[in-house]
Design a protein around this motif. Structure first.
Motif, short mmCIF file in Angstrom:
data_model
loop_
_atom_site.label_atom_id
_atom_site.label_comp_id
_atom_site.label_asym_id
_atom_site.label_seq_id
_atom_site.Cartn_x
_atom_site.Cartn_y
_atom_site.Cartn_z
N TYR A 1 0.80 -1.23 0.00
CA TYR A 1 0.00 0.00 0.00
C TYR A 1 0.84 1.28 0.00
N PHE A 2 2.12 1.20 0.33
CA PHE A 2 2.95 2.39 0.39
C PHE A 2 4.21 2.13 -0.45
N ARG A 3 4.39 2.95 -1.48
CA ARG A 3 5.49 2.74 -2.42
C ARG A 3 6.11 4.09 -2.75
N LYS A 4 6.93 4.58 -1.86
CA LYS A 4 7.62 5.86 -2.05
C LYS A 4 6.61 6.96 -2.39
N ASP A 5 5.54 7.04 -1.59
CA ASP A 5 4.53 8.06 -1.82
C ASP A 5 5.12 9.44 -1.52
#
Length: 917
Positions: A343-347
């Motif tokens: 769900y979190f990819r270098k946001d």
């Protein structure tokens, strides 16, 4: 003389220039008409002039358009509360209540407010009380300061108050009481007394000195206390820790599912979920010994972090291993680490993690840029505004044709965008490159659409700025220009719609540059039956707008837009089409064929009628055609030559910059030399490199520890040190003139604290036997770049060289073939070396080769190929090693997200396939 007479005399007195220049704002404002808001000025008894705050009448309180203060909101709340009471109270009770309620507020107004205003009128009572009580505020802050300090001392006692843990350990610190009031209360609210003194003195000088002193105290906290607490009481936390998630006992399971009521410590959840951004918080941040809450995470056991594997091409290597020990389980338990990276990819957080190849990030940057430009750009003249719009439209034209064109050409030649996303972002296991292709194509579509819209919008904006409605439509060519312009715009719209109807979404967004799954075939239907590149016709609107505006500037931009589009077709789209479709790509469209046929027929008729002049006409026709061909070729050559020359120059500049930065880092050192070298016999110093245990020579695999034996006189300096340098980095064998960049070890490791020696004393025993020992280059002290190196023994913490050894070769072992088994085998050697061969970090499947028991593990459900990290530096080492071994670039965030040998091998194979394809 009476007061009235005196005031009359004052009114009759003529004002001098000095009086008029020093008159208050109220005097200057007299007689001027009221505009939006009248400015009222007041004067204190001491003579100070101030602006009276704006007030409104009572009815303004109910106007929704006026801003409300806190007192206004309180008044509205009280009025609304009365309505609520009136609605809920019985009639008999409401009569008595509202009678008393009315009597209270009426008395408060007439008696209370009248008494207060009388005292203010006679003795300035309100002003004096405010001044007196404002000193009271300062005293309260000082008292609060003393209370905080006293409570803090009662919690930490003398041991913590005087930093006793810097000298000896007494046990874990327990913080409660005032330490739960605010973060770091001794450094934050504990200095409120400074501001109390500022209130009492009423001095800005005291206030600013207090602010500076408080800031200095926070500096002490940041640079000493927090690092000290982190080092003394902090616990290292594993990165990429895959702790299986278990359902919660507090949630009722759905039908058909089974749950296992089990909880796990909160610390493990936080560590796993935080990914790479975890840092150990200081103990002072409100931690208590009783803070042992456990977090129960509920999920369903049917969830799985694996995605069903899509069908592969025949050329894609198998992800199965012949070794049963490396087979991955079919359904690994879902962990917080995998869930977090799903769900979190270098946001992007504000402007952190911005990636201009992500459409959302690019649009964010553009929005911020336009807002700042509109805010801070100065007011321009009409001509300046016109030139600004021209520059704006020209930049978008260049970006759309050349910027996106070069990006698309790089995607065609080397799958640049797909490799970019594969390098920087994590995708599910066994995903292959599908996720990277999908994300690259999705972002390309958004960026391309945004660029096209901004190209049209900026061009229309320039046209609007340069356009003026004609006064007389029948004079000159005004009506003709507008008519032809509208016709060209209609042709543009028609050609665009026809092209979209034939191409569809896939062709409109250049899908064949990204997606290989669609069948590669050509259909010459619709407008493509007549034209190979109808995009040229779709640029007719720009010339139409130029005709409507009648502006040479707009016409010049239309020409530039046409040339840039022609370059895009010639150098980006057509080469890709020839590479993709080959001989099936036709040379001439229907329109061109018809024109050529008619031209040849008419040429024959003309020749037959020309008689003896036919050769001359043929010669002139060839010269004209040759002239046009020459102009076309020369224009193409100029553009190609410019791009061909600029590309290597840009690459050369980038490479030179990297080299200069590397050299500047190495040479950023002032070589301090010792002046007592005459007391030491350099022949008695010596170092010997212990050969590699695996190669049996001075060839060491990248990450393999290098042992060095040293020998020195007994009276040698305790500050001697040994460094490793690239061959050729130092021209002198007597003095080292380049920085070691941290690649050094002290001769006496137990007498150094980092870079600081603990003992500066030297032995006076000159005639004793020489001293010898052994040091090891490992971890951060090693060089993580393959190459040839030398090792230097230095004197007394300075750069005098007493002995040399080498050369030493650091190499990477590349696999013989790019197959799964060979790639995984290479990674099984790289990863443990990058993880310092720590048994708690390396994969269980690699422990046998290191002489460790693979059955001894701290997690029975752990995949044998999983590995973990103590720091991001270790992931960075793996990234560097993979780049040198396989020529594949993967960021450390992707390495941490994968944290599995088989997954990393598959990702490496996919990236290598993209490079080779």
């Amino acid at each position: 003389m009476s007061v009235a007479a005196q005031s009359s005399l004052r009114l009759r007195r003529r004002k001098s220039k000095e009086d008029s220049s020093s008159a208050g704002p109220s005097d200057a404002a007299e007689g001027t008409p009221r505009k939006q808001e009248e400015i009222v000025w007041g004067k204190t008894p001491s003579g100070e002039v101030f602006r009276v705050p704006t007030t409104h009448d009572v009815l303004t309180l109910f106007h929704p358009g006026y801003p409300k203060s806190h007192l206004d909101l309180l008044n509205l709340g009280l009025l609304g509360f009365q309505l609520v009471l009136f609605a809920f109270f019985p009639r008999s009770a409401s009569r008595l209540f509202f009678f008393l309620y009315f009597a209270f507020w009426r008395a408060a107004y007439d008696v209370g407010l009248g008494w207060v205003l009388t005292k203010q009128s006679k003795k300035k009572w309100i002003v004096r009380e405010v001044q007196r009580l404002g000193w009271v505020g300062g005293i309260a802050l000082i008292a609060f300061n003393l209370w905080v300090k006293t409570e803090a001392h009662g919690v930490v006692k003398d041991y913590g108050w005087y930093w006793g843990d810097c000298f000896f350990q007494r046990g874990a610190l327990v913080f409660d009481g005032v330490f739960e009031l605010a973060p770091h209360p001794m450094y934050s609210v504990g200095y409120a007394g400074y501001y109390g003194l500022s209130l009492i003195s009423g001095s800005y000088a005291v206030l600013f000195v207090s602010l500076a002193a408080h800031a200095a105290q926070f500096g002490f906290l940041v640079f000493f206390e927090n690092p000290h607490i982190e080092m003394t009481y902090g616990q290292r936390k594993l990165l990429a820790l895959r702790t299986p998630m278990h359902p919660s006992t507090g949630r009722k399971p759905e039908e058909g599912t089974t749950t296992t009521p089990k909880t796990r410590p909160r610390q493990l959840s936080v560590v796993s979920c935080a990914g790479t951004d975890v840092s150990t918080p200081p103990v002072t941040e409100g931690e208590t010994a009783s803070e042992t809450d456990e977090l129960e995470t509920d999920t369903e056991t049917e969830l799985d972090c694996d995605v069903p594997q899509p069908p592969r091409r025949k050329s894609q290597p198998s992800t199965k291993s012949s070794n049963p020990a490396v087979q991955r389980p079919r359904s690994p338990a879902l962990s917080m680490h995998d869930l977090f990276n799903t769900y979190f990819r270098k946001d992007a957080v504000l402007l952190h993690n911005i990636d201009l190849l992500r459409a959302n990030d690019l649009q964010l940057v553009m929005i911020v840029f336009y807002v700042l430009l509109g805010t801070f750009f100065p007011t321009l003249s009409t001509r300046g505004s016109l030139m600004l719009h021209f520059a704006h439209a020209f930049i978008w034209c260049l970006f759309h044709s050349f910027g996106l064109g070069l990006l698309l050409r790089a995607q065609s030649e080397s799958k640049y965008m797909v490799r970019h996303f594969l390098k920087h972002y994590h995708y599910p296991r066994n995903d292959g490159r599908k996720g990277a292709v999908l994300e690259a194509f999705s972002n390309w579509k958004s960026i391309y659409n945004m660029s096209m819209c901004m190209t049209y919008a900026s061009f229309i904006g320039l046209t609007w700025k340069s356009y003026s409605i004609p006064n007389n439509w029948t004079v000159g060519n005004e009506l003709l220009r507008h008519t032809m312009g509208v016709i060209l715009i209609i042709i543009h719209v028609w050609a665009t719609l026809e092209s979209y109807e034939v191409l569809g979404l896939f062709g409109w967004f250049f899908g064949d540059f990204f997606v290989d799954d669609f069948p590669a075939h050509l259909e010459y239907t619709g407008i493509y039956r007549y034209l190979n590149n109808p995009e040229i016709m779709s640029g007719a609107a720009f010339f139409g707008l130029a005709m409507i505006s009648g502006s040479k500037l707009v016409f010049a931009l239309a020409v530039l837009r046409y040339l840039s589009q022609w370059w895009f077709l010639s150098n980006v789209e057509n080469p890709h089409m020839r590479k993709l479709y080959g001989d099936s790509l036709r040379s001439d469209a229907g329109f061109v064929k018809v024109i050529k046929t008619v031209a040849q027929k008419n040429a024959h008729i003309l020749e037959s009628r020309a008689g003896r002049h036919a050769p001359e006409i043929r010669r002139v026709a060839k010269e004209v055609k040759g002239t046009f061909d020459k102009v076309y070729e020369e224009t193409a050559e100029v553009l190609e030559d410019f791009l061909a020359k600029s590309r290597p120059k840009i690459s050369e500049v980038v490479q030179d910059t990297k080299v200069l930065l590397q050299q500047s880092r190495e040479k950023l050192v002032i070589s301090r030399v010792s002046n007592d070298m005459s007391q030491y016999d350099t022949s008695k110093y010596g170092i010997t490199i212990v050969p590699s245990a695996t190669a049996g020579s001075l060839r060491f695999h990248l990450g393999e520890p290098i042992k060095v034996k040293w020998r020195a006189p007994s009276h040698h300096s305790r500050r001697d040190w040994i460094g490793i340098y690239r061959i050729g980095a130092n021209k002198s064998n007597l003095v080292t003139k380049t920085s070691s960049l941290g690649k050094w070890v002290p001769v006496h490791d137990d007498e150094w604290d980092g870079d600081i020696p603990l003992n500066n004393q030297r032995s006076d025993q000159v005639d004793c036997e020489p001293e010898d020992g052994e040091v090891v280059f490992k971890g951060d002290a090693l060089s993580w770049q393959a190459g040839r190196y030398e090792i230097r023994y230095h004197h007394d913490g300075k750069y005098n060289v007493l002995s040399l050894a080498g050369p030493v070769e650091i190499y990477v072992e590349k696999p013989a073939s790019m197959e799964f088994d060979s790639v995984r085998q290479a990674l099984s050697r790289i990863v443990p070396l990058c993880l310092d061969s720590d048994p708690s970090l390396i994969p269980d499947s690699c422990k046998t080769a290191l002489g460790l028991d693979p059955n001894v593990t701290d997690d029975e459900q752990r995949d044998p190929d999983d590995f973990r990290f103590w720091s991001e530096k270790q992931a960075k080492r793996i990234s560097v090693a993979i780049q040198q071994t396989f020529g594949v670039e993967l960021t450390q965030e992707v390495i941490i997200a994968d944290a599995n040998l088989s997954t990393l091998a598959n990702r490496t194979l996919v990236a290598k396939e993209l490079l080779s394809g």
